[in-house]
Design a protein around this motif. Structure first.
Motif, short mmCIF file in Angstrom:
data_model
loop_
_atom_site.label_atom_id
_atom_site.label_comp_id
_atom_site.label_asym_id
_atom_site.label_seq_id
_atom_site.Cartn_x
_atom_site.Cartn_y
_atom_site.Cartn_z
N MET B 1 0.81 -1.22 0.00
CA MET B 1 0.00 0.00 0.00
C MET B 1 0.85 1.27 0.00
O MET B 1 0.33 2.36 -0.01
CB MET B 1 -0.97 -0.02 1.18
N ILE B 2 2.17 1.03 0.07
CA ILE B 2 3.11 2.10 -0.23
C ILE B 2 3.89 1.63 -1.44
O ILE B 2 4.41 0.51 -1.46
CB ILE B 2 4.12 2.33 0.92
N ARG B 3 3.95 2.43 -2.47
CA ARG B 3 4.83 2.06 -3.57
C ARG B 3 5.73 3.24 -3.89
O ARG B 3 5.36 4.39 -3.65
CB ARG B 3 4.05 1.60 -4.80
N PHE B 4 6.92 2.91 -4.34
CA PHE B 4 7.76 4.00 -4.78
C PHE B 4 8.58 3.61 -5.99
O PHE B 4 8.91 2.44 -6.19
CB PHE B 4 8.64 4.55 -3.65
N GLU B 5 8.82 4.60 -6.81
CA GLU B 5 9.65 4.35 -7.99
C GLU B 5 10.62 5.51 -8.19
O GLU B 5 10.29 6.66 -7.93
CB GLU B 5 8.77 4.15 -9.22
N ASP B 6 11.81 5.13 -8.63
CA ASP B 6 12.84 6.14 -8.91
C ASP B 6 12.87 6.38 -10.41
O ASP B 6 12.91 5.45 -11.21
CB ASP B 6 14.21 5.65 -8.44
N GLN B 7 12.85 7.64 -10.76
CA GLN B 7 12.80 7.98 -12.18
C GLN B 7 13.58 9.28 -12.38
O GLN B 7 13.19 10.32 -11.85
CB GLN B 7 11.33 8.18 -12.56
N ALA B 8 14.66 9.19 -13.09
CA ALA B 8 15.45 10.37 -13.45
C ALA B 8 15.75 11.25 -12.23
O ALA B 8 15.54 12.46 -12.24
CB ALA B 8 14.73 11.18 -14.53
N GLY B 9 16.21 10.61 -11.14
CA GLY B 9 16.63 11.38 -9.97
C GLY B 9 15.50 11.72 -9.01
O GLY B 9 15.74 12.25 -7.94
N LEU B 10 14.28 11.43 -9.40
CA LEU B 10 13.14 11.72 -8.53
C LEU B 10 12.54 10.43 -8.00
O LEU B 10 12.20 9.53 -8.78
CB LEU B 10 12.08 12.51 -9.31
N ARG B 11 12.40 10.33 -6.69
CA ARG B 11 11.70 9.19 -6.10
C ARG B 11 10.27 9.63 -5.80
O ARG B 11 10.05 10.57 -5.04
CB ARG B 11 12.39 8.72 -4.83
N VAL B 12 9.32 8.94 -6.41
CA VAL B 12 7.92 9.25 -6.16
C VAL B 12 7.37 8.18 -5.21
O VAL B 12 7.35 7.00 -5.54
CB VAL B 12 7.09 9.29 -7.45
N VAL B 13 6.98 8.62 -4.01
CA VAL B 13 6.44 7.71 -3.01
C VAL B 13 4.94 7.93 -2.95
O VAL B 13 4.48 9.07 -2.78
CB VAL B 13 7.07 7.97 -1.62
#
Lengths: 256, 252
Positions: B1-13
């Protein structure tokens, strides 16, 4: 003799009123003594969740009693050189007592809250007023220094805004007080103040009393509200400036 | 229920429990803590974090349903409070800037998360606040972080008064740093800010965040946070809290 400070406890709600309406509830040593007695009672009162502080008559509190801060009896003063110092120290101790009451304290600023009177509002946990009320710290305009109440203004609105307010002196409307954070709730006029205050009070009385007290105690702990030293040092500083010829002359001219 | 992805220097949680208005569970808080840890390659690759919520609101606070069958010691509520405090501290320790998109509502524990962010975006009408004194729970746990964000006057007002306030008031007191008009604008704007921060020179960003926290007294934060947590935890197994929580179940 009428009570200079009136305390009424109605279930979870206590009301403490400055009761010196003819003098716009100016802080005399007698009024301050009476307030200490009532606040001490409140500190021991069981079951009080909210305390409302307000002024009888049209003013909330006009600040220091002019006749008691003028020293020269020939010019209308008290003739007691140590009285202003005692007044200011008493006010300082009173503010710490009010701040550390276990109940949530609401200032119902019904009218003028000036100088020490505005300081007494700022020490409360929430300030309710109306657009036309006059609030402020005009001390510097009279050659005085608002040092005793400065710690409470800093805690209320932050150091930067407090510096601007205290150095600029003057008074402001209730509306302006709301904009800069001295007042938390501003209703349109005096007639709507009772209802607005009751609404604020109701939010507290409907909440858990222990949770409120624990939260308030923690906040007092974190912002060092229990530190009487800084307030008493402020009182000394205020008293020192007040005793100068310049300040005394300015106060005498106000009395006329 | 928490997901995070790293994309081009930005971590979106992302808080991803939209059907429950992203109500927090202990597992989510645990994962959230992890999302603000940077291991291995991520250490240098992540340059900013965006924290957002899926669905209509950012976060409605603790999932109190989980406290319904709690034992007399109220272990679940204790766990919630302790975990929340740890997550906010971890967010503040994060060496990169944290942007938070507070769309719709950020209430109680959800509003507490704002205390861990460097930049908060919300819409004018967003609902914010700490209404937990109604439940006999002290929001003291949030006090050190809120004091740091808005100063003692507004913090006192907002922690003692259970009334919710809107995003505009949040901006006035300094809890919200950028105000947008509509709810739908929050996420795009927060994304934009986070991408911008991620594009800035990382050493300067890291040094600046660390220094601003340091001059503002972060060294004392650990101790203050511990005292604040104690103040909240000390009440959870008391009669007032238990009676009020039981009252909540009855009205549901």
């Amino acid at each position: 003799m009428t009570d200079l400070a009136k305390l009424n406890i109605d279930g979870p709600v206590a009301t403490l009123a400055f009761n010196r309406a003819e003098q716009r509830n100016a802080l005399s040593i007698e009024l301050l003594d009476a307030l200490h007695v009532k606040v001490d009672q409140l500190a021991e009162a069981d079951g009080v969740v909210v305390t409302v502080i307000t002024g009888a008559g049209r003013a909330f509190c006009a600040g220091m009693d002019l006749k008691q801060v003028i020293i020269d009896a020939d010019k209308g003063g008290s003739g007691k050189p140590d009285l202003p110092r005692r007044l200011l120290a008493s006010l300082g101790r009173l503010t710490v007592k009010i701040r550390t009451l276990p109940s949530v304290v609401v200032a119902k600023v019904n009218g003028a809250a000036i100088g020490g009177g505005c300081g007494l509002a700022c020490v409360c946990d929430a300030v309710v007023t109306h657009e036309d009320a006059k609030l402020g710290f005009p001390e510097v305009d009279l050659g005085l220094c608002p040092a005793v109440v400065a710690p409470w203004l800093v805690r209320k609105i932050g150091a930067g805004p407090a510096r601007a307010v205290l150095l600029r002196g003057g008074v402001m409307s209730g509306g302006r007080a709301g904009e800069i954070g001295i007042a938390d709730v501003v209703c349109p006029d005096r007639d709507s103040l009772d209802a607005a205050t009751d609404e604020v009070v109701r939010r507290y009385t409907e909440s858990g009393a222990l949770a409120l007290t624990a939260t308030k105690n923690l906040l007092n702990d974190l912002d060092r509200s229990r530190d009487e030293t800084i307030v008493l040092r402020g009182a000394e500083l205020s008293a020192g400036v007040l005793a100068t010829e310049q300040a005394q002359a300015s106060l005498v001219s106000r009395l006329r | 229920m928490i997901r995070f992805e790293d994309q081009a220097g930005l971590r979106v949680v992302t808080l991803d429990r939209p059907d429950k208005r992203n109500a927090l569970t202990p597992d989510m808080l645990c994962d959230l803590y992890g999302a603000f840890m940077f291991r291995g390659d991520a250490q240098s690759a992540v340059r900013a974090v965006l924290l957002r919520g899926e669905g209509p609101v950012f976060c409605s606070g603790f999932d109190l349903d989980l406290c319904q069958d709690d034992g007399p010691e109220q272990q679940m509520m204790r766990t919630f409070l302790i975990s929340l405090s740890e997550v906010v501290k971890q967010m503040r320790r994060s060496p990169v800037p944290v942007v938070l998109a507070a769309h719709g509502a950020a209430i109680a524990g959800g509003c507490a998360l704002l205390g861990g962010a460097d930049v908060v975006v919300a819409e004018r009408g967003a609902k914010l606040g700490y209404p937990v004194v109604r439940l006999g729970i002290s929001p003291a746990v949030s006090a050190p972080f809120l004091l740091d964000a808005v100063g003692p006057g507004p913090a006192r007002r907002r922690l003692l008064d259970p009334t919710l306030f809107d995003g505009a008031e949040g901006a006035r007191i300094g809890l919200v740093h950028e105000l947008v008009e509509e709810r739908g604008e929050v996420a795009p704007r927060a994304h934009e800010i986070a991408r911008d921060l991620a594009s800035k020179p990382p050493l300067a960003m890291k040094a600046t965040k660390k220094w601003v926290l340091e001059v503002a007294g972060e060294a004392k934060m650990e101790g203050r946070a511990a005292r604040a947590l104690d103040a909240s935890v000390s009440l959870v197994a008391g009669d007032e809290a238990i009676e009020r929580l039981q009252g909540l179940w009855k009205t549901r």
